[in-house]
Design an enzyme around this catalytic site. Structure first.
Site, PDB file in Angstrom:
ATOM      1  CB  CYS A 291     -33.948 -27.641   3.102  1.00  0.00           C
ATOM      2  SG  CYS A 291     -33.517 -26.384   1.892  1.00  0.00           S
TER       3      CYS A 291
ATOM      4  CD  GLU B   3     -26.222 -43.554   1.675  1.00  0.00           C
ATOM      5  OE1 GLU B   3     -26.426 -42.893   0.644  1.00  0.00           O
ATOM      6  OE2 GLU B   3     -26.640 -43.187   2.789  1.00  0.00           O
TER       7      GLU B   3
HETATM    8  S1  SF4 Z   1     -33.615 -21.443   5.589  1.00  0.00           S
HETATM    9 FE1  SF4 Z   1     -32.506 -21.995   3.737  1.00  0.00          FE
HETATM   10  S2  SF4 Z   1     -31.515 -23.917   4.190  1.00  0.00           S
HETATM   11 FE2  SF4 Z   1     -33.075 -23.607   5.756  1.00  0.00          FE
HETATM   12  S3  SF4 Z   1     -34.927 -24.657   5.023  1.00  0.00           S
HETATM   13 FE3  SF4 Z   1     -35.051 -22.548   4.324  1.00  0.00          FE
HETATM   14  S4  SF4 Z   1     -34.134 -22.534   2.292  1.00  0.00           S
HETATM   15 FE4  SF4 Z   1     -33.499 -24.426   3.295  1.00  0.00          FE
END
Ligand code: SF4
Length: 369
Positions: free
Chosen positions: A198, A46
């Site tokens: 994301c 970490e």
């Molecule tokens: S849907 Fe929302 S949480 Fe999922 S990858 Fe796309 S931006 Fe990120």
């Protein structure tokens, strides 16, 4: 408030269930610190992962564990040995704090609580939570850079993430979504979501397990979030680094002060301007016996400034006892994968280049301090 608790459970169940289902199929289950997932290994990983990507950390973690397989080994080590294994990983205060914390833990014991971990040097609230969740499988709420990005988008937080109000909102969103069970898996899952789907650029929303209630996705604002404060342009700091070799080809390095930029590392002596280099040499009790040679230079980005370094070389002869904490080292030893001292990443690259292990001096292209 019973209503708030009920709604938290609903959010938690929906979000965490989908995320954990995705993690079981697509998450990262073979990271070296997961096998075994001991408090010591999780803690080291970490700290290494702060500001640094998993793929960069893995070889450093493995080398570190080969050398210091137990907390006691790390606590007993010399600081040069610890910093040497950190060479090139950047943010060297992390290594110094890791070493301090190890020494404290062998005396006071390894903490098991959030408060206990957060009281150790170099461990902030999110790192403490990540350790408790992964090492002890206990519910703890994390909010690292990846999680901030996921939650800023999922909850459409449109104030700059550095602002206090946004931080409070993000901690609340993180708390609402963290389940009571499977703490270790959930923590890894939300970090994996941020790292693999994301992502900062070109997120893969079509594959995302929480896309159905992602507000940024629904509003077509994924590219805008998270909102970043506009950064001031970083000032440039120019320095001249001295490459000083003796007759046998050994290189002179100075130990830097224990705190600050490249704190505790061994580095090339530096000067603010080219005009000061002979005076600097005299201060090191070294006599030059040829002309200064231009060795090119490099740029390196720190968080608050850009370093523009030019290198000059000369052959020198020691005159007596130097005023500074200087040491001579063979180039081959410094260029080895375990140098005898910790070196700043760009300096290590120049040394490897001179030792014939790299083709050209490259801009380090990363930040560290
Ligand atoms: S849907 Fe929302 S949480 Fe999922 S990858 Fe796309 S931006 Fe990120």
């Amino acid at each position: 408030m019973p209503g708030a608790t009920f709604s938290r459970r609903l959010v938690t169940a929906a979000f965490a269930e989908r995320l954990l289902g995705w993690f079981d199929r697509h998450g990262r289950h073979d990271l070296p610190w997961q096998h075994p997932r001991s408090p010591y290994r999780v803690w080291v990983s970490e700290i290494m992962l702060q500001q640094t990507q998993v793929s960069t950390v893995i070889p450093y973690f493995q080398r570190f564990m080969d050398r210091f397989s137990a907390l006691e080994d790390l606590a007993a080590a010399q600081s040069d040995a610890v910093l040497s294994l950190w060479t090139g990983l950047g943010y060297y205060a992390r290594a110094r704090n890791l070493h301090l914390a190890a020494r404290r833990m062998v005396i006071e014991g390894v903490p098991e609580t959030l408060e206990g971990w957060a009281a150790l040097p170099g461990v902030g609230p999110s790192t403490a939570a990540a350790i408790v969740a992964q090492a002890f499988d206990r519910r703890a709420v994390i909010l690292d850079g990846n999680v901030k990005r996921v939650l800023s988008r999922h909850g459409a937080v449109d104030t700059p993430v550095e602002a206090a109000a946004a931080q409070r909102r993000l901690w609340a969103l993180a708390d609402e979504r963290t389940p009571d069970d499977r703490a270790a898996d959930y923590t890894q899952a939300i970090m994996d979501l941020g790292a693999t789907l994301c992502r900062r650029g070109q997120p893969l929303c079509d594959y995302c397990p929480v896309a159905t209630d992602c507000r940024a996705y629904a509003q077509g604002r994924v590219a805008e979030l998270p909102v970043k404060r506009r950064r001031k342009a970083r000032p440039t700091r120019r320095r001249v680094l001295l490459w000083l070799e003796d007759e046998a080809g050994n290189l002179f390095l100075e130990k830097r002060p224990p705190t600050g930029i490249w704190g505790g590392l061994a580095s090339l002596p530096e000067c603010a301007t080219a005009e000061g280099i002979d005076e600097r040499l005299a201060g090191l009790a070294l006599d030059r016996h040829d002309d200064w040679r231009d060795m090119g230079g490099f740029r390196h980005a720190f968080s608050h400034f850009e370093l523009e370094a030019s290198l000059v070389a000369a052959s020198v002869v020691p005159r007596g006892v130097a005023e500074s904490q200087g040491e001579w080292h063979g180039l081959d030893a410094l260029a080895a994968s375990h140098p005898p001292v910790g070196l700043p990443g760009p300096v290590a690259r120049v040394i490897r280049e001179r030792a014939g292990l790299l083709s050209a001096t490259q801009d380090a292209g990363r930040r560290d301090d």
